[in-house]
Write a protein that holds these residues in place. Sequence first.
Motif, mmCIF file in Angstrom:
data_model
loop_
_atom_site.group_PDB
_atom_site.id
_atom_site.type_symbol
_atom_site.label_atom_id
_atom_site.label_comp_id
_atom_site.label_asym_id
_atom_site.label_seq_id
_atom_site.Cartn_x
_atom_site.Cartn_y
_atom_site.Cartn_z
ATOM 1 N N TYR A 14 13.856 -9.902 35.981
ATOM 2 C CA TYR A 14 13.078 -10.443 34.860
ATOM 3 C C TYR A 14 12.264 -11.671 35.245
ATOM 4 C CZ TYR A 14 15.325 -7.024 31.979
ATOM 5 O OH TYR A 14 15.712 -5.823 31.439
ATOM 6 N N THR A 15 12.366 -12.120 36.481
ATOM 7 C CA THR A 15 11.547 -13.216 36.981
ATOM 8 C C THR A 15 11.060 -12.846 38.379
ATOM 9 O OG1 THR A 15 13.489 -14.310 37.905
ATOM 10 C CG2 THR A 15 12.756 -15.028 35.711
ATOM 11 N N PRO A 16 9.918 -13.366 38.859
ATOM 12 C CA PRO A 16 8.996 -14.194 38.080
ATOM 13 C C PRO A 16 8.233 -13.368 37.042
ATOM 14 C CG PRO A 16 8.061 -13.675 40.228
ATOM 15 C CD PRO A 16 9.434 -13.092 40.211
ATOM 16 N N VAL A 17 7.840 -14.032 35.984
ATOM 17 C CA VAL A 17 7.090 -13.361 34.926
ATOM 18 C C VAL A 17 5.605 -13.360 35.309
ATOM 19 C CG1 VAL A 17 6.469 -13.442 32.479
ATOM 20 C CG2 VAL A 17 8.763 -14.146 33.220
ATOM 21 N N PRO A 18 4.942 -12.197 35.375
ATOM 22 C CA PRO A 18 3.517 -12.188 35.731
ATOM 23 C C PRO A 18 2.696 -12.942 34.684
ATOM 24 C CG PRO A 18 4.442 -9.963 35.703
ATOM 25 C CD PRO A 18 5.456 -10.868 35.096
ATOM 26 N N PRO A 19 1.736 -13.781 35.143
ATOM 27 C CA PRO A 19 0.913 -14.501 34.158
ATOM 28 C C PRO A 19 0.044 -13.534 33.361
ATOM 29 C CG PRO A 19 0.051 -14.788 36.380
ATOM 30 C CD PRO A 19 1.343 -14.046 36.520
ATOM 31 N N LYS A 20 -0.224 -13.901 32.118
ATOM 32 C CA LYS A 20 -1.098 -13.061 31.285
ATOM 33 C C LYS A 20 -2.541 -13.241 31.736
ATOM 34 C CE LYS A 20 1.038 -12.069 26.861
ATOM 35 N NZ LYS A 20 2.265 -12.901 26.725
ATOM 36 N N VAL A 21 -3.251 -12.143 31.963
ATOM 37 C CA VAL A 21 -4.675 -12.182 32.309
ATOM 38 C C VAL A 21 -5.385 -11.230 31.377
ATOM 39 C CG1 VAL A 21 -6.380 -11.664 34.093
ATOM 40 C CG2 VAL A 21 -4.213 -12.692 34.750
ATOM 41 N N THR A 22 -6.455 -11.727 30.748
ATOM 42 C CA THR A 22 -7.249 -10.843 29.889
ATOM 43 C C THR A 22 -8.335 -10.208 30.740
ATOM 44 O OG1 THR A 22 -6.824 -12.374 28.105
ATOM 45 C CG2 THR A 22 -8.578 -10.751 27.746
ATOM 46 N N ALA B 168 -14.727 -7.696 30.015
ATOM 47 C CA ALA B 168 -15.164 -6.749 28.989
ATOM 48 C C ALA B 168 -15.427 -5.356 29.570
ATOM 49 C CB ALA B 168 -16.413 -7.287 28.301
ATOM 50 N N ASN B 169 -15.736 -5.308 30.852
ATOM 51 C CA ASN B 169 -15.883 -3.994 31.495
ATOM 52 C C ASN B 169 -15.252 -4.103 32.882
ATOM 53 O OD1 ASN B 169 -17.766 -5.172 33.334
ATOM 54 N ND2 ASN B 169 -19.292 -5.073 31.708
ATOM 55 N N ASN B 170 -15.483 -3.142 33.730
ATOM 56 C CA ASN B 170 -14.785 -3.131 35.027
ATOM 57 C C ASN B 170 -15.265 -4.199 35.990
ATOM 58 O OD1 ASN B 170 -13.139 -1.059 34.278
ATOM 59 N ND2 ASN B 170 -14.527 0.527 35.019
ATOM 60 N N THR B 171 -16.350 -4.889 35.667
ATOM 61 C CA THR B 171 -16.866 -5.865 36.621
ATOM 62 C C THR B 171 -16.935 -7.287 36.054
ATOM 63 O OG1 THR B 171 -19.135 -5.384 35.977
ATOM 64 C CG2 THR B 171 -18.264 -4.142 37.838
ATOM 65 N N ALA B 172 -16.808 -7.458 34.744
ATOM 66 C CA ALA B 172 -16.870 -8.805 34.162
ATOM 67 C C ALA B 172 -15.654 -9.607 34.604
ATOM 68 C CB ALA B 172 -16.930 -8.718 32.652
ATOM 69 N N PRO B 173 -15.825 -10.936 34.794
ATOM 70 C CA PRO B 173 -14.696 -11.728 35.290
ATOM 71 C C PRO B 173 -13.523 -11.730 34.323
ATOM 72 C CG PRO B 173 -16.588 -13.124 34.715
ATOM 73 C CD PRO B 173 -17.045 -11.719 34.615
ATOM 74 N N PRO B 174 -12.308 -11.502 34.813
ATOM 75 C CA PRO B 174 -11.129 -11.642 33.964
ATOM 76 C C PRO B 174 -10.874 -13.109 33.637
ATOM 77 C CG PRO B 174 -10.510 -11.010 36.198
ATOM 78 C CD PRO B 174 -12.000 -11.073 36.168
ATOM 79 N N SER B 175 -9.937 -13.353 32.723
ATOM 80 C CA SER B 175 -9.784 -14.703 32.170
ATOM 81 C C SER B 175 -9.400 -15.754 33.210
ATOM 82 C CB SER B 175 -8.746 -14.672 31.043
ATOM 83 O OG SER B 175 -7.512 -14.177 31.541
ATOM 84 N N ASP B 176 -8.759 -15.364 34.302
ATOM 85 C CA ASP B 176 -8.317 -16.384 35.267
ATOM 86 C C ASP B 176 -9.236 -16.486 36.486
ATOM 87 O OD1 ASP B 176 -7.686 -13.959 36.399
ATOM 88 O OD2 ASP B 176 -5.688 -14.548 37.074
#
Length: 254
Positions: free
Chosen positions: A39-47, A50-58
């Motif tokens: 149950y650890t480490p917990v993967p960080p949440k990443v949004t 908007a499509n396959n090439t737009a930068p994700p939140s991190d």
Amino acid sequence: MKKRIFSLAITASALTLSSIAVAQDKTPPPMRPEATEFYTPVPPKVTPGANNTAPPSDAIVLFDGTSLNGFVSANDGSPAGWTIENGELVVTKGKGDIKSKIPFGDAQYHVEWSAPTEIVGEGQGRGNSGFFLMGMYEVQVLDSYESKTYTNGQAGSIYKQYPPLAMALRPAGEWNYYDIIFKAPRFNKDGIVTSPATVTVIMNGVVVQNHVTLKGPTEYIGIPNYKAHPEKLPIKLQDHGNPVRFRNIWVREL
Ligand code: MG
């Protein structure tokens, strides 16, 4: 003598039987499914983007079409002399290579590029630029769409080390993207490489480099050879004299 051998045989088989009995006593209870669930480490949440090439939140965005602030001249650190047209970064002949202000090493890199529609030159002289990991390991950018050149110098090659596994390029004027997963080399205190760099490159959704091991910096002339360097260095984009366009450049450190 015969008798002695017989008695030894009995002793040996008695020993075998007794060790089986001991082994049976020590048989561990059957493993429960939970024993291999963590149950650890917990993967960080990443949004995701908007499509396959737009930068994700991190992601660290180096170029989003609005400014050249993420880059400087690779020669002297002065402001990058390339131009922005319609939100696209255009290689400006004679202004030299540019490098990111932020150094990177182990990371996931995304870059999009488009070769000039006015086709000038051939082979390595046609729509040539480059995406240099750590400023020295080149993933080739080249208009090699239906243009002949050495295979280990085509678009998606690790320049003069590995040809691309497939030719997934789009014709000049259309946009290509590279997703690159890179692990920087490591060196010991004597400057000897202890773990060479590895790289995976996906071009337009197609794997063109599958976790290849770099032989050293990519060289135009000569055999590659590692020289010790820091774990993070700026990425470099190449001015090869052709007005190649770039957009949507981002990095996720790993
Ligand atoms: Mg190049």
